[in-house]
Structures are given as C-alpha cells and as structure tokens.
Write an enzyme that holds these catalytic residues in place. Sequence first.
Site, PDB file in Angstrom:
ATOM      1  N   HIS A  84      -6.937  -9.901  -4.196  1.00 41.31           N
ATOM      2  CA  HIS A  84      -6.614  -9.081  -3.030  1.00 41.31           C
ATOM      3  C   HIS A  84      -7.214  -7.696  -3.228  1.00 41.31           C
ATOM      4  CE1 HIS A  84      -4.092  -8.860   0.597  1.00 41.31           C
ATOM      5  NE2 HIS A  84      -4.110  -7.557   0.379  1.00 41.31           N
ATOM      6  N   ASP A 163       6.226  -8.187   6.185  1.00 42.07           N
ATOM      7  CA  ASP A 163       5.007  -7.421   5.896  1.00 42.07           C
ATOM      8  C   ASP A 163       4.053  -7.468   7.078  1.00 42.07           C
ATOM      9  OD1 ASP A 163       3.145  -5.937   4.156  1.00 42.07           O
ATOM     10  OD2 ASP A 163       1.944  -7.733   4.428  1.00 42.07           O
ATOM     11  N   ARG A 170       2.520   0.299  10.375  1.00 45.66           N
ATOM     12  CA  ARG A 170       2.000   1.384   9.517  1.00 45.66           C
ATOM     13  C   ARG A 170       0.601   1.794   9.945  1.00 45.66           C
ATOM     14  NH1 ARG A 170       1.834  -1.336   4.242  1.00 45.66           N
ATOM     15  NH2 ARG A 170       0.805   0.546   3.544  1.00 45.66           N
ATOM     16  N   SER A 185       3.492  -4.387  -0.212  1.00 52.06           N
ATOM     17  CA  SER A 185       2.827  -5.195   0.814  1.00 52.06           C
ATOM     18  C   SER A 185       1.912  -6.229   0.154  1.00 52.06           C
ATOM     19  CB  SER A 185       2.018  -4.265   1.729  1.00 52.06           C
ATOM     20  OG  SER A 185       1.081  -4.984   2.473  1.00 52.06           O
ATOM     21  N   LYS A 189       2.871 -10.577  -0.673  1.00 52.21           N
ATOM     22  CA  LYS A 189       2.034 -11.680  -0.177  1.00 52.21           C
ATOM     23  C   LYS A 189       1.540 -12.545  -1.326  1.00 52.21           C
ATOM     24  CE  LYS A 189      -0.326  -8.714   2.122  1.00 52.21           C
ATOM     25  NZ  LYS A 189      -0.757  -7.707   3.054  1.00 52.21           N
TER      26      LYS A 189
END
Length: 432
Positions: A84, A163, A170, A185, A189
């Site tokens: 990620h 999220d 956000r 966040s 995930k």
Amino acid sequence: MIRPAELIERKRNGEELSSDEISELILGYARGEIPDYQLAAWCMAVYFRGLSGQETHALTDAMINSGETIELGKALGRRVVDKHSTGGVGDKTSLAVGPIVAACGVPFGKMSGRGLGHTGGTLDKLESIPGFRVELTIDEFVVQVKEVGLAIIGQTGNLVPADKLLYGLRDVTATVDIVPLIASSIMSKKLAGGADAIVLDVKVGDGAFMKTLDDARILAEQMVDLGRRAERTVVCLLTDMEQPLGRTVGNALEIREAVETITGHGPADFVELVLDACSRLLSLSDLGIDLDEGRRRAESAIADGSALQAYERWIRAQGGDPDLAALPQAPVVREVSAPRDGVVARLRALDVGIAALELGGGRRTKDDALDHAVGVVCHAKRGESVRRGHLLADVHARDDDSAARGVEAVLAAYEFGDTAPHAHGILLDLIE
Ligand code: URA
C-alpha cells in the site's frame, strides 16, 4: 450512549478518548447515525490535537470492526502479501507490482482507494479501463485471487466501510494529512484484507502528505506498530515524492505507463521502485527466497512477458479490456516548452498533481465525476538538461481553455538551474 459533540469538544481540548468512545464514534458513523459534519469536526480536532498510540489502535480496530474481514490466507492456503502507498502524484506502483508478483506465483489480492486531494487513487486509474469492475463481492474477490492470482478491488460491500466513508469525507475537509488517521486508514484495510506481510510505501516530499523524512518516519513507525500489535510483518519504504513518480500523472495515462513498465519500457525511477517493492514482497512470501532472488524473478517476469500475461488475465477477469488502444484519450494535447537553457532543478509534484486535478483528473468534492483521459506527461524530470523551446511536458485536456491553464500550471511547476541538483535514488529510507 456517547454524545458526539462532547467527544469533539474533549478532543478539541486535547483529552485522550477511551477505546470504547472511539469505537462508538466510528461505528455510529459507519451505521449512518452520526452525521458527516460531526465526524469532520472530530477529524479537524485530531488534526490539531493528535491521537495517542492507544487511540490510534482503537481507531484501527473500530474501522476493522465496522465490517467483515477476509481470511484470504486460509482461503488460499498460502501466506498472503500486500502493499500500500500513502499516496502521491503519478503513483501507479500497484498496477505494475500486482502483475509481476502474480507472474512470480505469489497471489496478490488488494483493496485500494480512490484519489485523495491532489493524489491519484488506484481505483480511479483502473476505472479508466473500459468495463473494469472495482466492486467485487468478497466471495468474487477470493475466487479471483485463487483462480487468476490477482485482484484489486475497492472497499466495497462490507470491508472496512467506516474507512471508505471517512476517506471520502477527509478528502474534502482538509483532514487528509494527519498521521494517525492515515496510519489507521491504511492499516485497517491491510489487516481486514488478511495480509500476513505488508510492504508500505510511505511517500515523502512536496507531493505527499508527509512533507519531511522525519514526519514520514513517524507515520512509518505508527504503521509498523499497528502491524506488530496484529502480529503481521510490516516493512516501510520511504520514497521520494518531491517530483511525480514516472512521467505520467492522470488516470488512463498512468495505466499506459504501468503497462509499459511491465513490458520493460518504464521510466527509471518508477522501474527502480517497482522492482524494489516486488523483491520485498516476493522475499516476504512463502516462496522462501531472499531479496536478490526476488529481484531476479521480478526482472525475468518483465523480460519473458509473463507479467504482461498476468496483467491481461487480471483485467479480463474484472471485466475490463486490457488493450491499451481501448483507453480514453484526451481530445486536446498541448506541449509545454522550456523557457530557457538549463537543468531541471525541481519539478514540484504538488503543482503537477493540482494541475492534473484542475484538468478534471481528480475531485474537488467527494461526488465529482472524473475525466479519466486528462493529465500530464512530464518528459523532462529533475536533473535533466533542457534547451530553450524544447519539450518539457504534454498537457492532455478536455478543451482548449483547460489546456491553456494546464500548460501555465505545469510550466510553473518547473524550476531551472545551471548545474545538476544533488542526485539520489527513489528509496530514501527503510523502516522494518
Ligand atoms: N491512503 C489511505 O489508504 N488512507 C489515507 O488516509 C491516506 C492514504
């Protein structure tokens, strides 16, 4: 029952909230019982007051508990690796890493997000491929990873729904660049997605949410800590986001560059990052190989065409057309030329990211539709010599007016000098 206004006030005043309070706040929001404006106010209070380690942990748990989790490793009978990025400009890394890793025989199933602020999102890029479906059910996702070896999906259905909501909120309330919110966040995930080992790419610089190496290290350490609490292996690459990654910024343009990269024609900085991420993922997988062997296998998947085959199988499996000719193309393409002889001293990623957003490639409000065809191709990057009048970049636009504004904005992103700036690789640091 908590009173959201009281939690906002206490956080605004710098108090630490209990795990139960954070859990009720987040789960209430996910159920639609607490409105956007209260969560937005809470996020802004967190911006100024921060979260403690315990609060960040509680927030991550609450996000995970807002939906289902996937036991991907159990379903596959394999150790599962995932990656990620914290988000940058021109960051199409997963699009190249996924097919290479899958071609090396390691299953790659990933949940990705949409663009945030001036940064692009993997899902938005994938949706520029005609027919591509990002919304698979969890069962479809698991079956695809099992049968095709590769799936990238949105946080659809019931995976970390809190999220998904918070991310969109956000994005449009100036509460993205907050270390504990980014850490929870991302890690919620990754943990809900069932990864055993995670490679995180923490972007650092003008175009990233983390502007300095020190801030990036704090974010990396928080994520490693969340991983440790959940007994997963986490490796954080801290990588340069002072200039856009690769040459392209814009959804369809980035798909094109990712495919060029997995066929051996990628730009040097992007290739370096992709090979680094692949070798780490492969070395953390159940193949039982080290980093050098991981890199060697990644390079051969590019050279022998198996990464491209994996890409095509994957795109077809999710309903898309892998033919690059099927990608949308902008009707207007304008050149940006160098105003003087010299060396590119800087190419500010933030400015290029905003230029792409203004062209229509990103969102200003959370419900904005995207123009997948538009964007910027930066032909000249930091350290390259240019002659007056030579091509610096191309602006791909929907119409002449936006193209003219784009050209001006991209030109302003360039800074020129007479000597080459200090050269460094894309990898700035590593936190394990
Ligand atoms: N990427 C994420 O998944 N979440 C953030 O908050 C920022 C970047």
